[in-house]
Design an enzyme around this catalytic site. Structure first.
Site, PDB file in Angstrom:
ATOM      1  CB  THR A  89      44.470  40.022  34.939  1.00  0.00           C
ATOM      2  OG1 THR A  89      45.247  41.167  35.283  1.00  0.00           O
ATOM      3  CG2 THR A  89      43.145  40.463  34.342  1.00  0.00           C
ATOM      4  CG  ASP A 172      41.285  38.938  25.835  1.00  0.00           C
ATOM      5  OD1 ASP A 172      41.896  39.065  26.920  1.00  0.00           O
ATOM      6  OD2 ASP A 172      41.828  38.443  24.818  1.00  0.00           O
TER       7      ASP A 172
END
EC number: 3.1.3.1
Length: 559
Positions: A89, A172
């Site tokens: 990610t 985040d």
């Protein structure tokens, strides 16, 4: 204005889930115009976490909402690549709006080891500031500190300080890596409390309203989503350890945050937040071009928890299409001249147990002997250092670091034994040394033709990468078989199931075309920069400008 925004948010998030109808189809486009005729007023960059090219194409014929708009009216690159080896990610998001591979962004993985870190936990999270007292890779202060290059928003703001740069996401690391170090606002879903930002950043009145709407949505139970017709054939149970997956509808109790997070509801909330931010901040309504990046994280949570080929993933894609349609319709209604790019940070691979049911009997889970604790014990024994910590790693694939306490002779023995053992293992494709990767030129040419060591080079940042890089064979899932399973499926491999992602561009009135040849996510920044006439030195990025004008005109002219 704020009351109006709040009302819209509540309407978007409080509707009975099973009763929501698909977004209306986009109005017919006017006569085709050049996408590059004038700069757009707003850039909308969307990342759909774990939206592989395979998942995108599997359901393409069923799209009726936002994904249909992008695929039938826009510039479609179905064979995009997150071209590096570590398809995770954080590295993936670091490429999307920087024009740079992880070898330049410095984001080599979600986590890496710094054995010189001045804290007990040597495992660093990609989006933390490890210098903060009491921090660890699990309990950290979020920060863009590790990102070594500017994002598109950062470059736009440097050229024109009036530019507003906003980033919202479920995760985040998605919000931070797409927003960059100089973004005006960066928000992510931090837990049951709602959307949060960096330490010391108080919620704005808008974010307070968003979180109130989120709390009201969370307080309502979800009876589950109806099963779309295209998902019926997916509806059968699959056993993986103690988990049964494949038949879910995302029903949850009131207040169940985990159930909310691992469902289409999360993306719907993030898109509602993004739409509210655009309206509240009047993005795209002033003289300059603004940019908002949106990280839709639910597809990844669904893929890890349930796999990619059950009812859960099928429903998730269907709902994503619908919610994107409603989001684009809202921007249209507001009269904003916007350009969209949609892509993914990486692909994904379904769980081996379902693959074995569907014509792939060779699918495996990784040998427990390759997990960090077991591998360290084996290598230490073979190197004549039984019971000693000799290597550091956080998974059965990826970077491996030699312990700093080894003498030169011990280090040489550890490397010899590690290479010998790993290269002989039937599930290991290859192991590269740091020296081998460093000696490899930065790759160029079609990403589909790269060798494994070229992919490894694209993930390599000398001061952060390990001493060895372990790559598993295709069809080996890097989650071992266990009696109690957490995630059942994952990504992170150098194979095309994890590297290939769609890259879609859209602007009202543009002429549709499709280019089936391979391109890279690092091509997104220079392509968008060309549309807004923003010069970007070619030696500062790895990507190239993609011509988004069908026919003889060229949106990259002058770049």
């Amino acid at each position: 204005m704020l009351k109006h925004v709040a009302a819209a948010l509540l309407l978007a998030t409080a509707m009975p889930v099973v009763a929501q109808s698909p977004a209306p189809a986009a109005a017919p486009a006017p006569a085709a115009r050049s996408i590059a005729a004038t700069p757009p007023k707003l850039i909308v960059a969307i990342s759909v976490d774990q939206f592989s090219a395979d998942l995108f194409s599997e359901y393409r014929q069923y799209y009726t909402g936002g994904l249909k708009r992008l695929t039938s009216e826009g510039a479609v690159f179905p064979r995009g690549y997150q071209s590096h080896a570590a398809t995770e990610t954080c590295p993936g998001h670091s490429t999307i709006l920087t024009g740079s591979r992880p070898s330049r962004t410095g984001i080599i993985a979600n986590n890496w080891f710094d054995l010189d870190a001045k804290r007990e936990d040597k495992n660093l999270y990609c989006a933390e500031d490890e210098s903060q007292p009491g921090s660890s890779s699990d309990k950290y202060e979020a920060s863009p500190l590790h990102l070594k290059v500017p994002t598109l928003g950062g470059r736009m703001k440097a050229a024109n300080p009036a530019t507003r740069v906003v980033s919202v996401a479920g995760k985040d690391r998605a919000a931070i890596m797409m927003g960059g170090a100089t973004a005006d606002q960066v928000w992510w879903l931090g837990g049951p409390q709602g959307y949060v930002s960096y330490k010391g950043v108080a919620p704005t009145p808008l974010v307070t309203q968003v979180n109130q709407a989120f709390a009201q949505r969370l307080a309502q139970p979800n009876p589950g989503f109806e099963l779309p017709a295209q998902c019926v054939s997916k509806d059968f149970p699959v056993q993986a350890g103690n988990r049964t997956v494949g038949t879910g509808r995302f029903a949850r109790d009131a207040g169940d945050y985990k159930g909310f997070r691992i469902s289409p509801e999360q993306d719907a909330m993030t898109l509602a937040f993004a739409a509210a931010a655009i309206e509240n901040m009047q993005l795209g309504k002033q003289a300059q071009t603004d940019i908002i990046s949106i990280g839709l994280s639910a597809t990844d949570y669904v893929g890890h928890t349930f796999g990619t080929e059950g009812t859960e993933s099928c429903i998730q894609v269907d709902r994503l299409d619908t919610e994107l349609g409603a989001f684009f319709d809202k921007l249209d209604k507001d009269g904003i001249d916007y350009v969209v790019v949609l892509t993914a940070d990486h692909g994904g691979h379904d769980l081996p147990e379902r693959h074995r049911m569907n014509a792939m009997p060779m699918e495996q889970r990784v040998d427990m002997a390759l997990t960090p604790k077991a591998l360290n014990a084996t290598i230490a024994e073979k190197a004549g250092l039984p019971g000693k910590k000799v290597i550091w790693s956080d998974g059965p694939s990826g970077d491996i670091y030699y312990d700093k306490g080894l003498t030169a002779a011990q280090r040489a023995r550890v490397e010899t034994e590690a290479l010998k053992y790993l290269r002989a293992h039937p599930q290991v494709q290859t192991v590269f040394t740091k020296a081998e990767i460093a000696a490899t030129p930065s790759p160029s040419g079609p990403p589909e033709s790269w060798s494994l060591i070229q992919e490894a080079r694209a993930s390599f940042y000398p001061s952060r990468s390990g001493d060895l890089l372990l790559l598993l064979k295709p069809r080996v899932m890097s989650i071992p078989e266990q009696a109690v399973m957490g995630s059942v499926a994952t990504h992170g491999s150098p194979w095309d199931t994890d590297r290939r992602v769609p890259i879609l561009f859209w602007r009202k009135g543009m002429q549709h075309f499709e280019q089936p040849l391979g391109v890279e996510t690092v091509d997104i920044l220079p392509s968008l920069a060309a549309l807004i006439k923003l010069p970007v030195p070619k030696d500062q990025i790895d990507g190239r400008c993609l011509d988004l004008v069908a026919g003889k005109d060229d949106s990259c002219a002058g770049q």
